[in-house]
Scaffold this active site. Structure first.
Site, short mmCIF file in Angstrom:
data_model
loop_
_atom_site.label_atom_id
_atom_site.label_comp_id
_atom_site.label_asym_id
_atom_site.label_seq_id
_atom_site.Cartn_x
_atom_site.Cartn_y
_atom_site.Cartn_z
N HIS A 1 -5.26 -8.47 4.48
CA HIS A 1 -5.11 -8.97 3.11
C HIS A 1 -4.31 -7.97 2.26
O HIS A 1 -3.37 -8.35 1.55
CB HIS A 1 -6.50 -9.20 2.50
N GLU A 2 -4.66 -6.69 2.35
CA GLU A 2 -3.98 -5.70 1.51
C GLU A 2 -2.53 -5.49 1.98
O GLU A 2 -1.64 -5.29 1.15
CB GLU A 2 -4.75 -4.37 1.51
N HIS B 1 -0.30 -7.97 0.42
CA HIS B 1 0.13 -7.63 -0.94
C HIS B 1 1.41 -6.78 -0.92
O HIS B 1 2.27 -6.92 -1.79
CB HIS B 1 -0.96 -6.84 -1.67
NI NI Z 1 -5.89 -9.24 -3.02
#
Ligand code: NI
Length: 161
Positions: free
Chosen positions: A144-145, A148
């Protein structure tokens, strides 16, 4: 303690790929200050992880960790981890679908399919190499990170019903 605003879904800065941290920035006071801001902002918002572009810094830096977190009451504890220039590759072909949230997409919990186990490679804030396998919720956070850092957000990952 500096809690920075967290950019929200429609902000175009969240869509820009972030730049790699240069070798001569490792171990500097500037990088330490960024990590402090990430830590304080994540804690203030009860996040499990936060990436630098979410506080408007377009660098490949993420932090995550869980002690007891009201946003993720069932999550196992994960020690605080800072990753500089992280990359991951799947280990095996197992995937897991689970609900995911994001501080840049408040109020949204959506099902996302992630690799169950990944090999993580990154640098620590001091430039030490991190090379390890992670699984489960930690593997999910890493993916998830890292999204980003590439301008990818939760709505792009929703598993359609
Ligand atoms: Ni996030």
């Amino acid at each position: 303690m500096v809690v920075r605003p967290v950019l929200q879904l429609c902000d175009p800065r969240l869509r820009q790929p972030s730049a790699a941290v240069a070798p001569d920035a490792l171990g500097t006071a500037q990088l330490a200050a960024l990590i402090d801001d990430l830590r304080d902002t994540m804690a203030a918002r009860a996040g499990a992880g936060l990436a630098a572009p979410q506080i408007a810094v377009s660098l490949r830096v993420v932090i995550f960790g869980i002690t007891s977190n009201p946003r993720y009451p069932d999550a196992p504890p994960i020690p605080e981890t800072v990753l500089i220039n992280p990359e991951w590759t799947p280990v095996g072909t197992d995937t897991t679908e689970a609900l995911e949230g994001c501080l840049s997409v408040p109020g949204m919990r959506v099902p996302v399919l992630r690799a169950s186990r990944v090999h993580l490679s990154a640098l620590s804030a001091c430039g030490q190499r991190i090379d390890k396998e992670v699984e489960g919720f930690e593997a999910r956070i890493v993916q998830h990170e890292c999204d980003h850092l590439n301008g990818v957000l939760l709505p792009d990952r929703v598993v359609s019903a």
